[in-house]
Design a protein around this motif. Structure first.
Motif, PDB file in Angstrom:
ATOM      1  N   SER A  35      -0.347  -6.500   5.907  1.00  0.00           N
ATOM      2  CA  SER A  35      -0.451  -5.256   6.671  1.00  0.00           C
ATOM      3  C   SER A  35      -1.370  -5.435   7.872  1.00  0.00           C
ATOM      4  O   SER A  35      -1.059  -4.990   8.977  1.00  0.00           O
ATOM      5  CB  SER A  35      -0.971  -4.145   5.754  1.00  0.00           C
TER       6      SER A  35
ATOM      7  N   ARG B  78       5.289  -0.732   6.167  1.00  0.00           N
ATOM      8  CA  ARG B  78       6.507  -0.457   5.407  1.00  0.00           C
ATOM      9  C   ARG B  78       6.508   0.957   4.851  1.00  0.00           C
ATOM     10  O   ARG B  78       5.474   1.611   4.760  1.00  0.00           O
ATOM     11  CB  ARG B  78       6.647  -1.439   4.259  1.00  0.00           C
TER      12      ARG B  78
ATOM     13  N   LYS C 271      -4.516   9.299   8.235  1.00  0.00           N
ATOM     14  CA  LYS C 271      -5.833   8.787   8.604  1.00  0.00           C
ATOM     15  C   LYS C 271      -6.193   7.546   7.781  1.00  0.00           C
ATOM     16  O   LYS C 271      -6.807   6.609   8.301  1.00  0.00           O
ATOM     17  CB  LYS C 271      -6.879   9.887   8.405  1.00  0.00           C
ATOM     18  N   ILE C 272      -5.807   7.543   6.531  1.00  0.00           N
ATOM     19  CA  ILE C 272      -6.075   6.366   5.690  1.00  0.00           C
ATOM     20  C   ILE C 272      -5.430   5.131   6.298  1.00  0.00           C
ATOM     21  O   ILE C 272      -6.027   4.057   6.346  1.00  0.00           O
ATOM     22  CB  ILE C 272      -5.585   6.613   4.245  1.00  0.00           C
ATOM     23  N   GLY C 273      -4.196   5.310   6.821  1.00  0.00           N
ATOM     24  CA  GLY C 273      -3.556   4.191   7.492  1.00  0.00           C
ATOM     25  C   GLY C 273      -4.282   3.802   8.763  1.00  0.00           C
ATOM     26  O   GLY C 273      -4.462   2.620   9.059  1.00  0.00           O
TER      27      GLY C 273
ATOM     28  N   GLU D 214      -7.383   3.977   9.594  1.00  0.00           N
ATOM     29  CA  GLU D 214      -8.729   3.421   9.538  1.00  0.00           C
ATOM     30  C   GLU D 214      -8.836   2.220   8.610  1.00  0.00           C
ATOM     31  O   GLU D 214      -9.913   1.642   8.466  1.00  0.00           O
ATOM     32  CB  GLU D 214      -9.718   4.499   9.098  1.00  0.00           C
ATOM     33  N   SER D 215      -7.716   1.818   8.005  1.00  0.00           N
ATOM     34  CA  SER D 215      -7.837   0.834   6.924  1.00  0.00           C
ATOM     35  C   SER D 215      -8.213  -0.557   7.434  1.00  0.00           C
ATOM     36  O   SER D 215      -8.715  -1.366   6.676  1.00  0.00           O
ATOM     37  CB  SER D 215      -6.536   0.756   6.139  1.00  0.00           C
ATOM     38  N   HIS D 216      -7.975  -0.846   8.719  1.00  0.00           N
ATOM     39  CA  HIS D 216      -8.238  -2.219   9.162  1.00  0.00           C
ATOM     40  C   HIS D 216      -9.606  -2.410   9.788  1.00  0.00           C
ATOM     41  O   HIS D 216      -9.918  -3.466  10.292  1.00  0.00           O
ATOM     42  CB  HIS D 216      -7.144  -2.671  10.122  1.00  0.00           C
TER      43      HIS D 216
ATOM     44  N   ARG E  37       2.355   7.123   8.623  1.00  0.00           N
ATOM     45  CA  ARG E  37       1.283   6.396   7.946  1.00  0.00           C
ATOM     46  C   ARG E  37       1.408   4.900   8.207  1.00  0.00           C
ATOM     47  O   ARG E  37       0.419   4.207   8.450  1.00  0.00           O
ATOM     48  CB  ARG E  37       1.334   6.663   6.440  1.00  0.00           C
TER      49      ARG E  37
ATOM     50  N   THR F 160      -1.188   2.034  11.023  1.00  0.00           N
ATOM     51  CA  THR F 160      -1.849   0.744  10.838  1.00  0.00           C
ATOM     52  C   THR F 160      -1.661  -0.163  12.056  1.00  0.00           C
ATOM     53  O   THR F 160      -2.152  -1.284  12.051  1.00  0.00           O
ATOM     54  CB  THR F 160      -1.323   0.016   9.578  1.00  0.00           C
TER      55      THR F 160
ATOM     56  N   ARG G  17     -14.483   7.010   5.088  1.00  0.00           N
ATOM     57  CA  ARG G  17     -13.342   6.129   4.952  1.00  0.00           C
ATOM     58  C   ARG G  17     -13.292   5.497   3.564  1.00  0.00           C
ATOM     59  O   ARG G  17     -12.225   5.345   2.981  1.00  0.00           O
ATOM     60  CB  ARG G  17     -13.524   5.020   5.977  1.00  0.00           C
TER      61      ARG G  17
ATOM     62  N   VAL H 252      -0.793  -0.126   3.260  1.00  0.00           N
ATOM     63  CA  VAL H 252      -1.391   0.310   4.523  1.00  0.00           C
ATOM     64  C   VAL H 252      -2.675  -0.470   4.811  1.00  0.00           C
ATOM     65  O   VAL H 252      -3.464  -0.079   5.662  1.00  0.00           O
ATOM     66  CB  VAL H 252      -1.673   1.835   4.585  1.00  0.00           C
TER      67      VAL H 252
END
Lengths: 268, 447
Positions: free
Chosen positions: A83, A89, A107-109, A111-113, A171, A175, B293, B311
């Motif tokens: 990801s 996906r 938002k979870i998507g 900020e995940s990186h 979502r 990312t 987060r 994700v």
């Protein structure tokens, strides 16, 4: 010289004695809308899971080439690494974070990186606040993009099927992917939602420059959307080509479309 | 005859009688072979006690209670929906008001003021000690376990291990163990805080990194084993930990800065304030964490790990993080307990202890900080009350019967806990409808 975003080379995936993918070779050009079709159990979702690091094929190589990065071998990488490299996906039965709102899901998507900072999160320093603002802005942008702005604060499990599909796409886009894998995006949606979805998918490619890889049962949608198709049957690629070529392909008609071949694309 | 038993009224009446008969046995005097029916035929206390007015055989009282329960139950079935609608309407305005920011801050300040004044309002030495040892420390532990169980959805049955690590580190750093203190210096207890937190966190990471790949029941079993290992180490490593007798020479906290010299421990009150300061810090930190987060990533993993990975969330990293944060909280609680009581011995770090903390979290409301704090206060205060002023016929070992019964009733009527977390509440609602991909913490999860 073609610019391949995904290059799948002689991939075989087995579960015990069951061969799920058998010597599959295919590729996707950058910026292409590519579809993979095939009857149930043909290995389409297994292919997706192999492309995203959920399954580890025993043989062959899968190379993902982001726009500026070095090519990455997907096999052996964990899903979150894939990801991070730029592959997003959606799932066949949409998998939302069902107790969270549409906004929180995206938002979870978004900020995940970023690097995690427990200390930053607990102290809520300036960097954390800036990151929050960036993610919020990105989330609102994507809500607008998929047309869910009005439903930002709705719990995702109470959204309609069509809305859930769009939320899942948003979502994934959050990312920041190079390619978006859609696993039967039209399943369970009504005809007008299907039409909106087609428009949305094309918009994702045209406006965001994200390549699309699509699994779909709805022939009308596939034939109108895809620029090129692969046909899988019993884990093997049996045909590839443009929608017109696939429609006319004897092997495909026999294996997949069967006696209803004449209806394809016109009335189905 | 068959038709009579099929009637809903008769069923309700018999259920009420059965429930009260069980309660009668639970609260009754301990049985013996000679008086097997003492629970039913005994009488209530002395004439001077509260139950003096019922100075009669127990079964008569319980029969009346059963009939009352039946009456209330029937009334609730008849008018319950109206009552519920009316109360919902009545509380909707104050509830909406309570969600606004000034009201919330006002309430927090009021609670804080009460917490700070409490030792001056309650001067009974038993309660002053209980407020530190049995309530404030347990609030800390419940807060820590809530991060693991409530936020990240991991069932940890070995939480006591980290508490023990904190306590033993304090003894080690202050030179109270047979093994030499670090660099041969007997440090002040304050130095034990960062060291204990670091060691507990480190052991949380060491335990978590390989085992958090496991899910549900498997993780519970591994953590349970870890809890046992630490206790057995403490018991058997005689030369290092002092064996089964532990140690009783841990000094109190003390402060020597220039002319200021202050020693904790003359009364429990200074310890109370010390602990309260840290409780507030932990609450504030965890509140921010929950809405950051990290908190959202935990929710995502708890709800659907596969989707979370897709994700870009690394589940292992976040789970280890939750484990380490929970562990360090327990480690800190261990420092406070060890310093305050001056004593540690292995037999206090049992599985029972881990389960007690878990009960506080489940009772209060998994994932809800307000809930677990309140849950810890309510249950611990109740237990201490029963210990301090036992009602007639109450034996200390009866406590777990009541706690168990309380949990059963809670699970039926308020499964999300005393003050449910909003996210958790939704998840339980969805799970009951068969939707969502909830990782059921207590029943093992779906792969």
């Amino acid at each position: 010289m073609s610019d391949k975003i995904f290059d799948v080379d002689h991939v075989t995936l087995r579960f015990g004695g069951v061969v799920s993918l058998n010597d599959v070779t295919l590729h996707q050009e950058r910026g292409e809308i590519l579809a993979v079709i095939g009857p149930n159990g043909a290995g389409k979702t297994s292919l997706f899971n192999s492309l995203t690091g959920v399954y580890q094929p025993q043989e062959g190589t899968i190379t993902f080439q982001g726009s500026d990065a070095k090519p990455m071998s997907v096999i052996g990488k964990k899903p979150h690494r894939v990801s991070a490299a730029g592959v997003a996906r959606t799932f066949q039965a949409s998998r939302m974070f069902s107790a969270l709102t549409a906004f929180e899901n995206i938002k979870i998507g978004a900020e995940s990186h970023r690097g995690i900072g427990v200390a930053g999160a607990m102290l809520r320093g300036p960097k954390t606040r800036r990151d929050e603002r960036t993610s919020d802005a990105r989330t609102v942008e994507l809500l607008d993009f998929v047309g869910l702005r009005a439903k930002a604060n709705v719990i995702s499990s109470s959204l309609s099927y069509g809305d859930r599909r769009r939320l899942e796409i948003a979502r994934g886009l959050a990312t920041g992917p190079q390619v978006l894998l859609l696993d039967e995006p039209a399943a369970g949606t009504n005809p007008s939602e299907k039409l909106e979805l087609t428009t949305l998918i094309r918009k994702v490619r045209d406006e965001m420059g994200v390549s699309i890889l699509l699994i779909e049962h709805d022939m009308k949608l596939v034939m109108s959307l895809a620029e090129r198709l692969y046909v899988l049957n019993f884990g093997s690629v049996i045909a590839q080509g443009t929608p017109e070529e696939i429609r006319a392909n004897e092997k495909v008609i026999e294996a997949y479309l069967g006696s209803t071949a004449t209806e394809t694309g016109d009335r189905s | 005859m068959k038709r009579i038993f099929a009637s809903a009224h008769v069923k309700r009446l018999f259920s009420a009688l059965a429930a009260l008969a069980i309660l009668e046995l639970m609260t009754g005097p301990p049985g013996s072979a000679l008086t097997p029916t003492a629970g039913f035929t005994g009488s209530f206390g002395e004439a001077s006690s509260f139950f003096g007015i019922f100075r009669t055989q127990r079964w008569v009282v319980f029969l009346f209670l059963a009939l009352a329960m039946y009456a209330i139950w029937s009334a609730w079935l008849m008018w319950g929906t109206q009552v519920r609608a009316a109360t919902a309407k009545a509380v909707s305005v104050p509830r909406a008001a309570s969600r606004t920011r000034p009201v919330r801050w006002g309430m927090a300040v009021a609670v804080l003021a009460v917490a700070l004044l409490l030792p001056h309002l309650i001067t009974d030495p038993f309660w002053q000690a209980a407020m530190v040892e049995q309530i404030a420390v347990y609030v800390l532990l419940a807060l820590g376990l809530n991060v693991v169980v409530g936020f990240a959805g991991l069932l940890d049955l070995g939480f006591v291990a980290f508490y023990a690590i904190g306590a033993y580190t304090t003894a080690w750093v202050t030179g109270a163990l047979p093994t030499a203190a670090p660099f041969g210096i007997h440090f002040n207890n304050f130095y034990a805080i960062p060291i204990a937190i670091a060691l507990a966190m480190g052991s949380g990471i060491i335990l978590g990194a390989p085992t958090l790949r496991l899910r549900g029941d498997y993780l519970a079993i591994v953590t349970l084993g870890f809890g046992e290992i630490i206790t057995i180490f403490a018991n058997n490593l005689y030369g290092i930990t002092g064996g089964s007798q532990g140690t009783n020479t841990i000094p109190h906290f003390s402060l020597h800065v220039g002319p200021i010299k202050y020693l904790w421990g003359l009364t429990p009150v200074p310890y109370y304030y010390l602990t309260i300061v840290f409780v507030i810090l932990f609450i504030a930190g965890f509140k921010l964490l929950e809405h950051s987060r990290v908190g959202r990533a935990w929710t995502a993993i708890r709800e659907d790990e596969v989707a979370a990975e897709s994700v870009g969330i690394n589940p292992l990293k976040y789970k280890v993080m939750a484990f380490a944060i929970g562990a360090s909280t327990a480690g800190f609680a261990g420092v406070v307990t060890a310093s305050q009581s001056n004593t540690i011995f292995p037999s206090s770090f049992t599985l029972q202890f881990s389960i007690n903390i878990l009960v506080l979290v489940i009772f209060g409301g998994m994932g809800s900080i307000t809930g677990v704090v309140l849950g810890a206060i309510v249950i611990q205060t109740g237990s201490m009350y029963l210990l301090h002023t036992p009602p007639a016929g109450y034996q200390p070992q009866d406590l777990y019967i009541y706690l168990g019964a309380l949990l059963v009733v809670m699970m039926i009527f308020r499964p999300a806990g005393l003050v449910p977390s909003r996210r958790r509440h939704r998840e339980i609602g969805l799970a009951e409808k068969g939707e969502g991909h909830m990782n059921e913490v207590l029943t093992g999860d779906t792969p």
